[in-house]
Design a protein around this motif. Structure first.
Motif, PDB file in Angstrom:
ATOM      1  N   VAL A  53      15.993 -13.927   2.837  1.00  0.00           N
ATOM      2  CA  VAL A  53      17.105 -13.305   3.557  1.00  0.00           C
ATOM      3  C   VAL A  53      17.349 -14.157   4.797  1.00  0.00           C
ATOM      4  O   VAL A  53      16.421 -14.398   5.572  1.00  0.00           O
ATOM      5  N   PRO A  54      18.569 -14.664   5.015  1.00  0.00           N
ATOM      6  CA  PRO A  54      18.812 -15.541   6.161  1.00  0.00           C
ATOM      7  C   PRO A  54      18.536 -14.836   7.491  1.00  0.00           C
ATOM      8  O   PRO A  54      18.668 -13.624   7.615  1.00  0.00           O
ATOM      9  N   LYS A  55      18.141 -15.611   8.479  1.00  0.00           N
ATOM     10  CA  LYS A  55      17.921 -15.069   9.813  1.00  0.00           C
ATOM     11  C   LYS A  55      19.219 -14.450  10.340  1.00  0.00           C
ATOM     12  O   LYS A  55      20.307 -14.987  10.135  1.00  0.00           O
ATOM     13  N   GLY A  56      19.090 -13.321  11.026  1.00  0.00           N
ATOM     14  CA  GLY A  56      20.250 -12.683  11.624  1.00  0.00           C
ATOM     15  C   GLY A  56      21.170 -12.015  10.625  1.00  0.00           C
ATOM     16  O   GLY A  56      22.353 -11.811  10.917  1.00  0.00           O
ATOM     17  N   ARG A 108      16.970  -8.546   8.868  1.00  0.00           N
ATOM     18  CA  ARG A 108      16.093  -9.592   9.401  1.00  0.00           C
ATOM     19  C   ARG A 108      16.735 -10.176  10.650  1.00  0.00           C
ATOM     20  O   ARG A 108      17.766 -10.849  10.590  1.00  0.00           O
ATOM     21  N   TRP A 109      16.107  -9.917  11.797  1.00  0.00           N
ATOM     22  CA  TRP A 109      16.701 -10.335  13.081  1.00  0.00           C
ATOM     23  C   TRP A 109      15.620 -10.485  14.129  1.00  0.00           C
ATOM     24  O   TRP A 109      14.587  -9.805  14.078  1.00  0.00           O
ATOM     25  N   ALA A 110      15.846 -11.365  15.099  1.00  0.00           N
ATOM     26  CA  ALA A 110      14.978 -11.488  16.270  1.00  0.00           C
ATOM     27  C   ALA A 110      15.778 -12.099  17.409  1.00  0.00           C
ATOM     28  O   ALA A 110      16.662 -12.933  17.177  1.00  0.00           O
ATOM     29  N   CYS A 162      26.332 -10.522   7.898  1.00  0.00           N
ATOM     30  CA  CYS A 162      25.846 -11.127   9.133  1.00  0.00           C
ATOM     31  C   CYS A 162      25.587 -10.051  10.181  1.00  0.00           C
ATOM     32  O   CYS A 162      26.529  -9.438  10.698  1.00  0.00           O
ATOM     33  N   LEU A 163      24.337  -9.825  10.499  1.00  0.00           N
ATOM     34  CA  LEU A 163      23.971  -8.846  11.521  1.00  0.00           C
ATOM     35  C   LEU A 163      24.331  -9.368  12.916  1.00  0.00           C
ATOM     36  O   LEU A 163      24.753  -8.590  13.786  1.00  0.00           O
ATOM     37  N   ASN A 164      24.195 -10.678  13.133  1.00  0.00           N
ATOM     38  CA  ASN A 164      24.568 -11.251  14.426  1.00  0.00           C
ATOM     39  C   ASN A 164      26.059 -11.022  14.710  1.00  0.00           C
ATOM     40  O   ASN A 164      26.446 -10.709  15.841  1.00  0.00           O
ATOM     41  N   GLU A 165      26.875 -11.184  13.685  1.00  0.00           N
ATOM     42  CA  GLU A 165      28.315 -10.968  13.853  1.00  0.00           C
ATOM     43  C   GLU A 165      28.612  -9.514  14.182  1.00  0.00           C
ATOM     44  O   GLU A 165      29.437  -9.213  15.043  1.00  0.00           O
ATOM     45  N   ALA A 166      27.930  -8.595  13.503  1.00  0.00           N
ATOM     46  CA  ALA A 166      28.124  -7.174  13.788  1.00  0.00           C
ATOM     47  C   ALA A 166      27.720  -6.843  15.229  1.00  0.00           C
ATOM     48  O   ALA A 166      28.385  -6.062  15.905  1.00  0.00           O
ATOM     49  N   MET A 167      26.655  -7.456  15.720  1.00  0.00           N
ATOM     50  CA  MET A 167      26.220  -7.226  17.098  1.00  0.00           C
ATOM     51  C   MET A 167      27.230  -7.773  18.081  1.00  0.00           C
ATOM     52  O   MET A 167      27.508  -7.158  19.125  1.00  0.00           O
TER      53      MET A 167
END
Length: 263
Positions: A235-238, A199-201, A253-258
């Protein structure tokens, strides 16, 4: 925006989740409550794992609410891991090849969201797909392109890192093209045993995504199929949901991976 459902757990008939609940996925195809549009009538698809290594697939361009074959099939097929998806097109044609889920070998993938200004970067995005994977390109959607690029980036081995890299690459293409529209992304991916959801935007407004665990059974949905008070968690954002066989469900954390991936 589309609506989808992913299940992993004890073997059940597909209709128990796809058709039977009060706000089932079939119901959401006509009456979604947490999407931009309440109607998701641009086709549907189901993918399930049985006794063979590779999943079975059934996709159709008719709306899910009007296809009697879908209900009949779901009443007969049992599986311990399956995907179901109802589609609302963001611009590409309504064909079977453009309906989700998409498959490659033992892998399944489905998506809800959009690449803003997709037509302006489509050629460059497809150029990122290696020839051996491009041969598998059957449709014209941004969703299928994301799947194939992610596979090229190592999705089979590192599902969170590979998807983070893919989203970052797509965002770079959009910035180079001067696209102001958002990249919004919720998706599910499986290798037939483990399950990942994302879940990301880029504008911090990703489509909705929920999950619920009951007695070792995991259900991931775009919106709850029954009462929201029945154990649903957002599911939390990002973030990414990681459900590996034999391990507790975890949120990464997808933001952290990015952020850790070089530009």
């Amino acid at each position: 925006m589309c609506r989808f459902l992913a299940y992993r757990g004890e073997s059940i008939f597909l209709d128990e989740l796809v058709c039977a609940p009060a706000h089932s996925l079939v119901h959401q195809s006509l009456h979604a409550t947490e999407a931009k549009t309440g109607t998701n009538g641009d086709g549907f698809g189901i993918g399930w794992y049985g006794e063979r290594k590779e999943p079975g697939i059934y996709r159709e361009v008719r709306p899910a609410w009007s296809d009697e074959n879908l209900r009949s099939l779901c009443e007969q097929v049992r599986s311990g891991l399956f995907f179901a998806h109802v589609r609302a097109s963001t611009g590409t044609s309504t064909t079977r090849a453009n309906c989700h889920p998409f498959s490659h070998g033992r892998y399944l993938f489905m998506h809800n969201g959009q690449i803003g200004g997709y037509q302006r970067i489509k050629r460059r995005l497809e150029a990122m797909i290696p020839d051996d994977l491009y041969d598998r390109r059957q449709g014209t959607t941004d969703s299928e392109a994301i799947f194939l690029v992610a596979l090229a980036n190592g999705l089979a081995d590192e599902p969170v890192t590979a998807m983070a890299r893919t989203l970052k690459q797509i965002r770079s293409l959009m910035e180079e093209a001067g696209i102001d529209e958002a990249l919004r992304f919720t998706a599910a991916f499986t290798d037939g045993e483990n399950l990942w959801a994302y879940r990301w935007a880029c504008d911090a407004k990703p489509p909705t995504l929920y999950f619920r665990e009951e007695k070792g059974n995991l259900l991931v949905v775009s919106e709850p199929i029954d009462d929201k008070t029945r154990g649903w968690r957002e599911v939390p954002k990002g973030c990414s949901l990681v459900a590996r066989a034999g391990q507790p469900v975890a949120v990464h954390c997808l933001n952290e991976a990015m952020a850790q991936i070089a530009a």
